[in-house]
Motif scaffolding. Structure first.
Motif, PDB file in Angstrom:
ATOM      1  N   GLY A 261       0.787  -1.224   0.000  1.00 54.66           N
ATOM      2  CA  GLY A 261       0.000   0.000   0.000  1.00 54.66           C
ATOM      3  C   GLY A 261       0.820   1.275   0.000  1.00 54.66           C
ATOM      4  O   GLY A 261       0.257   2.369   0.038  1.00 54.66           O
ATOM      5  N   HIS A 262       2.148   1.187  -0.061  1.00 48.96           N
ATOM      6  CA  HIS A 262       2.959   2.399  -0.113  1.00 48.96           C
ATOM      7  C   HIS A 262       3.016   2.933  -1.544  1.00 48.96           C
ATOM      8  O   HIS A 262       3.330   2.196  -2.478  1.00 48.96           O
ATOM      9  N   GLU A 263       2.735   4.231  -1.679  1.00 49.84           N
ATOM     10  CA  GLU A 263       2.733   4.834  -3.017  1.00 49.84           C
ATOM     11  C   GLU A 263       4.151   5.122  -3.507  1.00 49.84           C
ATOM     12  O   GLU A 263       4.999   5.596  -2.757  1.00 49.84           O
ATOM     13  N   HIS A 264       4.367   4.851  -4.804  1.00 51.90           N
ATOM     14  CA  HIS A 264       5.604   5.227  -5.504  1.00 51.90           C
ATOM     15  C   HIS A 264       5.160   5.698  -6.873  1.00 51.90           C
ATOM     16  O   HIS A 264       4.852   4.875  -7.736  1.00 51.90           O
ATOM     17  N   ASN A 265       5.130   6.991  -7.098  1.00 46.52           N
ATOM     18  CA  ASN A 265       4.515   7.456  -8.347  1.00 46.52           C
ATOM     19  C   ASN A 265       5.330   7.074  -9.577  1.00 46.52           C
ATOM     20  O   ASN A 265       4.834   7.157 -10.700  1.00 46.52           O
ATOM     21  N   ASN A 266       6.561   6.637  -9.370  1.00 44.53           N
ATOM     22  CA  ASN A 266       7.388   6.222 -10.508  1.00 44.53           C
ATOM     23  C   ASN A 266       7.344   4.714 -10.776  1.00 44.53           C
ATOM     24  O   ASN A 266       7.924   4.242 -11.754  1.00 44.53           O
ATOM     25  N   ALA A 267       6.655   3.962  -9.927  1.00 32.52           N
ATOM     26  CA  ALA A 267       6.770   2.501 -10.004  1.00 32.52           C
ATOM     27  C   ALA A 267       6.296   1.956 -11.345  1.00 32.52           C
ATOM     28  O   ALA A 267       6.969   1.130 -11.974  1.00 32.52           O
ATOM     29  N   THR A 268       5.147   2.398 -11.809  1.00 25.59           N
ATOM     30  CA  THR A 268       4.614   1.832 -13.052  1.00 25.59           C
ATOM     31  C   THR A 268       5.447   2.258 -14.244  1.00 25.59           C
ATOM     32  O   THR A 268       5.743   1.455 -15.134  1.00 25.59           O
ATOM     33  N   LEU A 269       5.840   3.534 -14.284  1.00 21.37           N
ATOM     34  CA  LEU A 269       6.637   3.994 -15.422  1.00 21.37           C
ATOM     35  C   LEU A 269       7.961   3.242 -15.485  1.00 21.37           C
ATOM     36  O   LEU A 269       8.413   2.856 -16.562  1.00 21.37           O
ATOM     37  N   ASP A 270       8.586   3.043 -14.336  1.00 23.35           N
ATOM     38  CA  ASP A 270       9.849   2.284 -14.329  1.00 23.35           C
ATOM     39  C   ASP A 270       9.677   0.905 -14.955  1.00 23.35           C
ATOM     40  O   ASP A 270      10.474   0.470 -15.789  1.00 23.35           O
ATOM     41  N   ARG A 271       8.633   0.226 -14.533  1.00 19.51           N
ATOM     42  CA  ARG A 271       8.419  -1.128 -15.045  1.00 19.51           C
ATOM     43  C   ARG A 271       8.089  -1.114 -16.533  1.00 19.51           C
ATOM     44  O   ARG A 271       8.477  -2.016 -17.275  1.00 19.51           O
ATOM     45  N   LEU A 272       7.341  -0.112 -16.945  1.00 19.62           N
ATOM     46  CA  LEU A 272       7.025  -0.025 -18.367  1.00 19.62           C
ATOM     47  C   LEU A 272       8.286   0.180 -19.187  1.00 19.62           C
ATOM     48  O   LEU A 272       8.489  -0.470 -20.217  1.00 19.62           O
ATOM     49  N   VAL A 273       9.117   1.106 -18.745  1.00 16.15           N
ATOM     50  CA  VAL A 273      10.354   1.382 -19.480  1.00 16.15           C
ATOM     51  C   VAL A 273      11.185   0.103 -19.596  1.00 16.15           C
ATOM     52  O   VAL A 273      11.771  -0.187 -20.645  1.00 16.15           O
ATOM     53  N   GLN A 274      11.187  -0.678 -18.515  1.00 16.43           N
ATOM     54  CA  GLN A 274      11.966  -1.915 -18.545  1.00 16.43           C
ATOM     55  C   GLN A 274      11.285  -3.018 -19.371  1.00 16.43           C
ATOM     56  O   GLN A 274      11.957  -3.849 -19.975  1.00 16.43           O
ATOM     57  N   ASN A 294      -0.889  16.231  -0.787  1.00 18.85           N
ATOM     58  CA  ASN A 294      -0.939  15.207   0.252  1.00 18.85           C
ATOM     59  C   ASN A 294      -0.062  14.001  -0.043  1.00 18.85           C
ATOM     60  O   ASN A 294      -0.205  12.955   0.567  1.00 18.85           O
ATOM     61  N   ALA A 295       0.829  14.143  -1.002  1.00 14.87           N
ATOM     62  CA  ALA A 295       1.679  13.006  -1.352  1.00 14.87           C
ATOM     63  C   ALA A 295       2.664  12.724  -0.233  1.00 14.87           C
ATOM     64  O   ALA A 295       3.002  13.604   0.563  1.00 14.87           O
ATOM     65  N   PRO A 296       3.134  11.471  -0.148  1.00 12.76           N
ATOM     66  CA  PRO A 296       4.040  11.090   0.938  1.00 12.76           C
ATOM     67  C   PRO A 296       5.453  11.643   0.778  1.00 12.76           C
ATOM     68  O   PRO A 296       6.240  11.570   1.712  1.00 12.76           O
ATOM     69  N   ASP A 297       5.770  12.237  -0.366  1.00 16.60           N
ATOM     70  CA  ASP A 297       7.162  12.509  -0.704  1.00 16.60           C
ATOM     71  C   ASP A 297       7.271  13.913  -1.285  1.00 16.60           C
ATOM     72  O   ASP A 297       6.360  14.387  -1.981  1.00 16.60           O
ATOM     73  N   ASP A 298       8.393  14.584  -1.022  1.00 16.97           N
ATOM     74  CA  ASP A 298       8.531  15.978  -1.453  1.00 16.97           C
ATOM     75  C   ASP A 298       8.490  16.148  -2.965  1.00 16.97           C
ATOM     76  O   ASP A 298       7.833  17.054  -3.481  1.00 16.97           O
TER      77      ASP A 298
END
Lengths: 381, 381, 381, 381
Positions: A261-274, A294-298
Motif C-alpha cells: 500500500g505504499h505509493e511510488h509514483n514512478n513505479a509503473t513507469l519504471d516497469r514499463l520502461v523496462q 498530500n503526497a508522501p514525498d517531497d
C-alpha cells in the motif's frame, strides 16, 4: 432532482438539487439512464484533489435527450445519446484538430481541457444525477442506434473508459501482430486489453494483483501477470524472447503502490520502461497531477516523477500522455458494439440505483473483491 | 595510420595505430577526409562514461571509398560517401522498419543501437583517423554527388547532427506555420533551428547563453533567448500570446547546468514542459543515460530524471526520445544541400588537421567563445 | 530438379531443369516444401503477357534453407523460411524506405519492382520447383518459428496473398469499426476479408459470384453479395444506410468480366467508386497492366481504363495501387499465425505434388467449383 | 446590395439584390472587402455546369463581421475574417474528422461537400457582393490578425487557393528534399509551387504554356517547363536523372487542352503518371466532374477519364483527389503570412471594384496575358 454530491473526503451523499436548465442556445438536457463510477472519481473521493464539497460527480454518462436549445439542429428530444466526458466547444483550434480532450474554451483561460464533475476541469456539473446539461450538444452528444435502450451497459462505456483504453493502445502505436503489456487491470486497463483484442495484438499481457480483474482479463484472452507473486518485468521478458513487449499501456496513474500500500509514483513507469522493447511506444492514460499536496514525498508533492528517464532515452522509446479525445474514437467503437463485435459490458459487476452510490463508492475505493465496475441507474426505483 | 585516441579523462592524443582492413565481404574501407568533433564526444572525453582508454573517437565521418568487400555491389572505390553514425545491419527487424538507430545486430545481444567510436554502442572503431572500416557498406554508406569534394563541410553534417537536429523537429511534430522552442544552441540545436527554417516554422525560438551560438541562430532567422538574462519560459510565453510553443526540441541532454555550472538533469525538461502548449510534442535528442556514476546526485546516478511529469501529463504532451535514425533523412537532406537549399556548414568555426585534435577537444569542451564546430581534416598536411 | 515450366498459352509442364546454385555471396538456396498457384500466374498461363516459354512459375514459396553464400549471416541452413514474392536488394532508396515492392536494383534499369517467376518482373526463376535461389537472403528470407513444418499451409500464405490482401485494407485506410466492401472473392479477396476481420471492421462485404468463394467468405463472418444475382452497389448502399462503405478493396484486376465472360477493365473500379462513400479510400491490389495487346478493346490495349474518374474526384476519394510490399507486414502476420490468432489456410482446397501442376492450373484457370487454392508440395511423392 | 450575378454562359452582371440576413442563431453577416475570381468560377461562367442564372458567384471571400446570431460566441462584429470556401457544419461525422470539404449537412441529403456560389455545392449564395451570410460562423470563419486590413491580398488567398495548392502537395506526400512536378501554372498551380517552396522541395517543376504564369513561377524559384515548346515528361526526366519526380500535383482539371485548344480530359493525368516515379504520389486538385453534357467526347460526357491507369498501377503510384479541406490548413498558413514567411499576393494582377467584374471574367476566361489573378474590392468606389 437527485444527484451524487461530494461532501468531503470519503463522504458522498445523494442530495436533492435544482434541475439543470437550457442556459445557451447550443445546450441540451439529457435524462441520465446510466452513469458509471470511474477510477478517476476516486482521486476526488479520497480528498486528494481540489474538488469542492457541493459538487456533483459523474463523467461517464448516457441517457435520453429531453430538451434542446434553439441552435441545436442535429440532436433531438428522444435521442439516446452518449456524452463524452470531455466538454468541448467544437470551434477552438484544438477542437478543430480533433484535440477535444484539450478544448481551449471549456475551462478557465490558459487551461485546456474540461470534463463533467471533475477537479480542475471546469465548472461543469456531473452526471451522477437524474439530469445533465450537455453544452455544445450537436458537437458533444453522440447519437446511439435503436438497440441502445436495451444495451446500455455496453454503450455507456463509450463516454470514457472504452475510448480511454483504446487511446492508450493508439498512443502505444499498437499494430496487429504486436505484443503489448498493460499495467493496471482496472476498468481502463481492461478496456485497453479489449482494445488490443480488437486490434489483433498477438500477445496481451495484463499486470495486476486483484484476482477479479485478472479473471476478467483472462476471459477475453489476455495473459495475466500477478505482480504480487512474480516480477512482472521478468514475466514480460519470458513471454517475448527477452526483447520486451512491442508497446506498453500505463493504466494505473500516480497513486501506484506496492502490495503493502505504499505509493511510488514512478513505479509503473519504471516497469514499463523496462518491459517495453528498444524503440517501443508507451501510452499513458493513468492520471498524473501537477501538484499533489498530500503526497508522501517531497518530489511527488510538486508533481515530479523520478522515473528511469535515462533508460527510456537509451532505449529510444516514446510516450504519449493525457486525457483521451473521446470523439476521435466513439463513432467507430459505437459501430463495433452495434455490430456485436465486442461487449465492453463484460466488466460490469453492479447495476445500482443512485441512492446506493455511497455504498458503491466505498466498495470500489477499497478495491473490494468483485466490485470491478458499477453502473448507476438514476431512473431505477 | 594516425587516429585520435582516448587516454583517459580530458586526455586525447593522436596515435599511430594499424590500418583497418576488410573483415567481412560486406565491408568497405573509407579514407576519411572530414570528421567532426561532436558534443556527445565530450561525455566520453570528460570521463563520464565507460569509454575505454585506447579507443578511437569519431562518428561524424565523410570520405572516399578505397576498397570494398566481395559482397558489396552498390558502393565502389572512388565514391565519396557519408557514413551515418548509426552502424546498422539492414536486415534485422528494426532496420527493416527504418529503425536503423536501434539495429539489433550491431551491438551486444539484448542491446539495440550501435555507433562508431562511442561508449556502450558496440565495438566499432571511430573515424577521427585516416581510414575507417564501414560494415554493411551497401546499406550504411550514402553516396554523395559530384560537388561533395568541394563542399565537404556541408555534406559532413549528414552523418549526424543535421539529421539529429531534423529528427528532433520530426519527433516534435513540427508542421509548417508552427512555433517551436529549441533548448540548446550547440551544433545539434542549431541544426534543429535550421531544420525548422527549412520546414517553415512561423517562429523559431532558440534558448542558450553563449553569444557565439545565439549569433549563429540569429543568422538564419531564429529569435534568440539568453537564459542567463531572462526567464526563458516567460520569454516563450511572451512570443506566443501566452499559450506556449506548438512544439519543443531538447538539444541539451543530461548534463544541463545552470549559469553557475551546477548540473540539474531535469532542468531542460522542466522548462520544455512549461514552454510547450497543451497537446504539444517534444523531441528529445539531447543524450540521457541509464546510469551516471559520477553524477552529483543519487537519483541521477541511477539515470533518474525527476522532472515535472505531472504537468507534462496534465498538458497532454507527448515525447519522442533517443538516437536519430540517420538513414531516414540523409538522402533528402543530401538533396537540399545539393540543390543549394541550405548550407549547414554555416556553424563551422574551425578546420584543423588531425594533429590538432587535442587542442580542439579542449576548447570545445570548455565552450570557449568561437569554438562552435570543429571539422578535422585527416588528409590536411 | 523438377519444375513447373511454361510452354505457351494454357500449356505448363513439369520438366527437369538444372538445380539453382549460389551465384553471389548474398544468395541462399531453399528446398521448396510448399508453393502456391496464384491468380496472377493465370495472366501468364493464359498467354496475356510477355512471359517467355521455358520460364518457371512460382512466387508464393516456402521451404528450408539448404545452403547460404559467404556473406549471409542471419539465415542458416536448416531454417524454415518464407520468401516474399518481391525480390529486393535492401539498400536502394526504395528498399530503405520500406518500398521493397519497387526495388530499384532487382529488375532492369529504369523499372522498379521484381518477383520470382513473373512476366516483366526481372530474370528471377520461380519456385514451383524443388529448389529456389533466394538472392539477398538475409533481407529477403523471413525465418519461421518451430511449428512451421507442421503448419505450412498457414505460413505459405505469408509470401504473397495474406500480405497482399492486408495491403489492400491498408491502402484503403481501414480503421477498426469501419465498413468495407471487397470486390473479388478469390484468394486475395478472401485474404482481404480475413485482414478486415483481424482489424475489426464492423461490416465486411465481399462481392463475387462463385458459390465456393462466397462460402469461404461467409465462414469468417463476411456479408456476401452475389453480383450475378443482385446489383452490388445497391446491396452495399442497403447495408450502409445509403452512405456507401467507408473503404473499398479492389481484388479483381484488369480482366474483370461480366457473368457472360465479356471483359470490361473499368467494371470493378466503377462499382468501387459508386460503392464507397465520399472521402473514402480504395486499395487496388488487383493487377492492371500498361499494355495488353490481346485485349478486346482499343483503349484497353494501351492499358487505359475509362472509369468514372469524375465521380471519384467529386466524392473526394483517394486510391492506392500496385504490388504489395510483403516485408512491411510479414513479420507481424507471422506472429498472428504463430499465436493462433488466424488460420489463412482455411481457403486451401488442394495439396498436390508438383507433377499434378498442369491439372491444377487447368482447373484453377477455369474457376472450377471447389478449386479455390492449390498448394503444390514438391517433396510430396 | 450589389452582387455579381450569373445570367447565362459568358454573361455575368453586377445586379442589385437583397442584403443577406441572419437566418439561424449560428450565422454571421460579413461585409466583403476582398473576393477573388477563381479558375473554378470559369466552369460555371462558360456554361459547362448546372449553375442557374440568378445565382451569385464568389467563394474566395474575406471581410469584416458586421453582425452575429445569438449562438455565435467566438466571432464578433468588427473581426476581420477569412471564410473558407467549404461551407461546413462542424458536427457531422466528416467535419468531426477534419473532412470539412465533405460536410454531410451543408448540401442535399446524400451529397457531401458544399461551397458558396457554386454549381452542385448547395444553396449558398456567393461572396462577390457587398455582404455574405456565413453559416456556422464560429466554425466557418477564421479570425485574422491586426494587419489583415492592410494585407488583404495575402490573407484573401486563405479562403481557397493557398490551402488548395497546399493540399495538392499534401496529397502528393511532398517531404522536404523531394522533387515535385506541378501541372498547371494558374493560381492554384502557383500556390502549389509556393507551398513546395515553403516545404523545401529540392526541385519544383511547373508545367504551363502562358508566359505570365511561368514568370510568376520562376520568381519564387521554380523550374519552368513550357509544354508548348518541349515534351514536359522528357523535361521532368531530364531534371531527375531519368527516375521521374518524387511526387506530382494536378492543378489543371478536366478541361485540359492541347495548345490548339482541343480538350482531352486525360491529358494531364497521363503526363503525371509518366512524369512521377514508381511509388510516387499524386495530388489532384484540378476539378473533374461526374457528368459533362457539353464535352466533345462520349466517354467524357459520362465523366469518364480514359487515362493510363495500367501504367499508374504498374508504377505503384497512389492518388488523392477532391476539394481541399481549407480548415485543415488555414490557421497555419495564416501564421506563415502573419510572420512574413510568404506573400501569396505575388500572383495578384488586378484589384478591381465589383462593377468591373464582367470585364475581369472575360479576360481571365480568355487567359489574356497579364490577367493572372483578380481581386474584387466591393467597398472600392
Amino acid at each position: 432532482m437527485k444527484a451524487v454530491v461530494y461532501h468531503g473526503p470519503r463522504d458522498v451523499r445523494v442530495d436533492n438539487i435544482p434541475d439543470p436548465k437550457i442556459e445557451k442556445p447550443t445546450d441540451a438536457i439529457v435524462r441520465i439512464t446510466s452513469t458509471n463510477i470511474c477510477g478517476s472519481d476516486l482521486h476526488m473521493y479520497e480528498g486528494r484533489t481540489s474538488f469542492e464539497p457541493g459538487r456533483v460527480f459523474g463523467h461517464e454518462n448516457l441517457g435520453e435527450v429531453v430538451e434542446v436549445g434553439s441552435a441545436v439542429e442535429k440532436v433531438k428530444a428522444g435521442d439516446m445519446v452518449s456524452a463524452p466526458f470531455n466538454v468541448s466547444c467544437g470551434h477552438c483550434s484544438n477542437c478543430e484538430h480533433g484535440l477535444t480532450n484539450y478544448c481551449e474554451r471549456a475551462n478557465a483561460p490558459g487551461i485546456a481541457g474540461a470534463a463533467y464533475g471533475f477537479a480542475d476541469m471546469g465548472p461543469w456539473q456531473g452526471g451522477q444525477a437524474e439530469y445533465l446539461r450537455v453544452p455544445w450538444a450537436d458537437f458533444d452528444a453522440l447519437r446511439l442506434p435503436e438497440d441502445a435502450r436495451e444495451r446500455q451497459n455496453d454503450y455507456v462505456m463509450l463516454s470514457d473508459i472504452f475510448p480511454t483504453g483504446w487511446h492508450s493502445t493508439e498512443m502505444a502505436g499498437l499494430y496487429p501482430g504486436d505484443t503489448v503489456v498493460i499495467y493496471g487491470g482496472g476498468p481502463v486497463g481492461l478496456m485497453a486489453a479489449l482494445s488490443a483484442v480488437q486490434k489483433s495484438a498477438s500477445k496481451i499481457m495484463v499486470v495486476d494483483r486483484h484476482p477479479d480483474r485478472l479473471r476478467l482479463a483472462e476471459e477475453i484472452g489476455a495473459i495475466t501477470i500477478d505482480d504480487s507473486k512474480v516480477d512482472p518485468v521478468q514475466a514480460v521478458m519470458d513471454e517475448t524472447n527477452g526483447t520486451g513487449a512491442d508497446c506498453g499501456c500505463e493504466c494505473v496513474g500516480y497513486q501506484a503502490h506496492d502490495p503493502q500500500g505504499h505509493e511510488h509514483n514512478n513505479a509503473t513507469l519504471d516497469r514499463l520502461v523496462q518491459s517495453v522493447k528498444f524503440t517501443g511506444r508507451i501510452g499513458t492514460v493513468g492520471v498524473y497531477v501537477p501538484v499533489d499536496p498530500n503526497a508522501p514525498d517531497d518530489l511527488e508533492k510538486e508533481g515530479r516523477v523520478p522515473f528511469d528517464f535515462g533508460l527510456h532515452w537509451f532505449k529510444g522509446q516514446s510516450m504519449g500522455t493525457g486525457q483521451c479525445p473521446v470523439k476521435r474514437y466513439n463513432r467507430n467503437l459505437r459501430s463495433l458494439i452495434a455490430q456485436d463485435k465486442c461487449k465492453p459490458s463484460w466488466i460490469v459487476s453492479h447495476e445500482l440505483p443512485l441512492e446506493r452510490a455511497p455504498e458503491a463508492y466505498k466498495n470500489f475505493d477499497a478495491r473490494n473483491e468483485g466490485w470491478t465496475k458499477v453502473v448507476l441507474k438514476p431512473q431505477m426505483q
